[in-house]
Design an enzyme around this catalytic site. Structure first.
Site, short mmCIF file in Angstrom:
data_model
loop_
_atom_site.label_atom_id
_atom_site.label_comp_id
_atom_site.label_asym_id
_atom_site.label_seq_id
_atom_site.Cartn_x
_atom_site.Cartn_y
_atom_site.Cartn_z
N HIS A 21 56.48 63.03 29.11
CA HIS A 21 57.21 64.01 29.63
C HIS A 21 58.22 63.94 29.96
CE1 HIS A 21 57.42 60.45 32.61
NE2 HIS A 21 58.54 61.30 33.18
N ARG A 22 59.14 62.41 28.95
CA ARG A 22 60.24 62.42 28.54
C ARG A 22 61.38 63.12 27.94
NH1 ARG A 22 62.20 58.48 32.31
NH2 ARG A 22 59.99 56.93 32.94
#
Length: 366
Positions: free
Chosen positions: A208-209
């Site tokens: 998700h980063r």
């Protein structure tokens, strides 16, 4: 003796897991009254509401409902909303958790009103100020009254920054408390059976980063690598809403969905997700908390980041930092190796919440 009012701030997926053991440890105490405050930073049911069910938490006493927005917008809205709560119903202590925008926002609002603040999971450092979370960690630790640390390196970081030793308390890792609190329900969850997976013969993926999902070339490389990896280790990819949006934007959703050995699923509740993790052969992630859980469980973890604020997971645990282009080779090394479980780090024993309660009671003179 007057009852002490304590606000526990929950904002995003990792916060709920850390707040739950502390809530359950504080709730029976007669010297304090606990108020659960949900800022609404994670507003999707799969990302927040399920965690209240999974950990037997009551509905929040206060819901700020701030929703999404830029870092500044979200932080500002939480500050304004929580300041109003504190003015109208002033707590004696505020406990903020982790490193999300709500952590620094509620800490700022409370400190400026002269309310004492404790930071749970203090002292972690990636030393990468490009990460918004690192800024939140640094700023929060600089202003709060009490810092509860999960590991020895966190204590060392705070002392090196000039924090007074009497403000620091090494309590251990409350994420492990959360796991042990839910262990029985995790084992009974049956996610692996639902997906037709055999224990020890699949991998779990979470990404998700921004550094991994916001750049089209990087995300395309990762998707290609995951497809290659899945030919030797079938994968379950729990797709974060941010990642799902980028996959669609960059035209990569179909590639994943058509890969025969990758199962793409929506974000899972904690019980369902950890049922997968506990039975997996390997975890591929860029998350912070999963690095800790895999270290505790002795499951190989490949973290797609240049650095980690949890270095103990690489020096003493089962975690390894890798670049996207290294993924296929790194997985091959794990699959070819014999997994040997090491002892968990000091005070990663499921008792952190009880040490926190004892410390807070001592400091309040209750």
């Amino acid at each position: 003796m007057r009852t002490i009012q304590i606000d526990l701030i929950a904002a995003a997926r990792p916060n709920f897991m850390k707040v739950a053991p502390l809530f359950h440890a504080l709730a029976p105490e007669d010297w304090c009254r606990v108020r659960l405050v949900h800022t609404g930073q994670h507003y999707d049911a799969n990302m927040s509401d399920s965690f209240f069910r999974d950990f037997d938490l009551p509905a929040p006493d206060i819901h700020l409902e701030v929703g999404s927005g830029s870092h500044a917008e979200q932080t500002g809205r939480v500050m304004m909303a929580y300041e109003k709560v504190c003015v109208e119903q002033r707590p004696d202590w505020v406990v903020v958790v982790g490193d999300v925008n709500s952590t620094i926002a509620c800490a700022l609002a409370a400190v400026k009103l002269g309310i004492r603040v404790a930071h749970l999971e203090a002292g972690l450092r990636s030393r990468d100020r490009r990460m918004p979370e690192e800024i939140n960690r640094l700023a929060t630790d600089a202003i709060v009254d009490l810092l509860w640390t999960p590991s020895v390196d966190a204590n060392e970081n705070l002392l090196a920054e000039g924090v007074s030793p009497d403000k620091i308390e090494f309590v251990g890792n409350v994420m492990i408390d959360a796991f042990e609190l839910a262990r029985g329900r995790i084992e009974d969850e049956g996610t692996c059976e639902k997906f037709g997976l055999a224990a020890g013969e699949f991998g779990v993926v979470t990404l998700h980063r921004p550094s991994n999902v916001d750049d089209p070339q990087t995300l395309r490389l990762l998707v290609d690598q995951l497809v290659d990896v899945s030919r030797s280790v079938p994968l379950v990819f729990a797709v974060h809403p941010r990642t799902q949006a980028r996959l669609a934007e960059f035209g990569l959703s179909e590639t994943l969905e058509q890969a025969p050995y990758i199962r793409v699923v929506e974000p899972l509740g904690y019980l369902a997700f950890m049922n997968l993790v506990t039975q997996s052969r390997i975890v591929i992630t860029d998350s912070g908390g999963v690095q800790e859980e895999t270290t505790y469980l002795g499951i190989p973890c490949l973290t797609l980041r240049e650095n980690t604020e949890r270095p103990i997971t690489t020096s003493q645990g089962s975690n390894r930092l890798i670049k996207p282009a290294q993924l296929v080779d790194a997985v091959a090394e794990v699959v070819a190796s014999v997994c040997i479980k090491a002892e968990p780090p000091e005070l990663w024993d499921g008792q952190a919440a009880h040490r926190i309660v004892a410390d807070l009671r001592r400091r309040t003179g209750s």
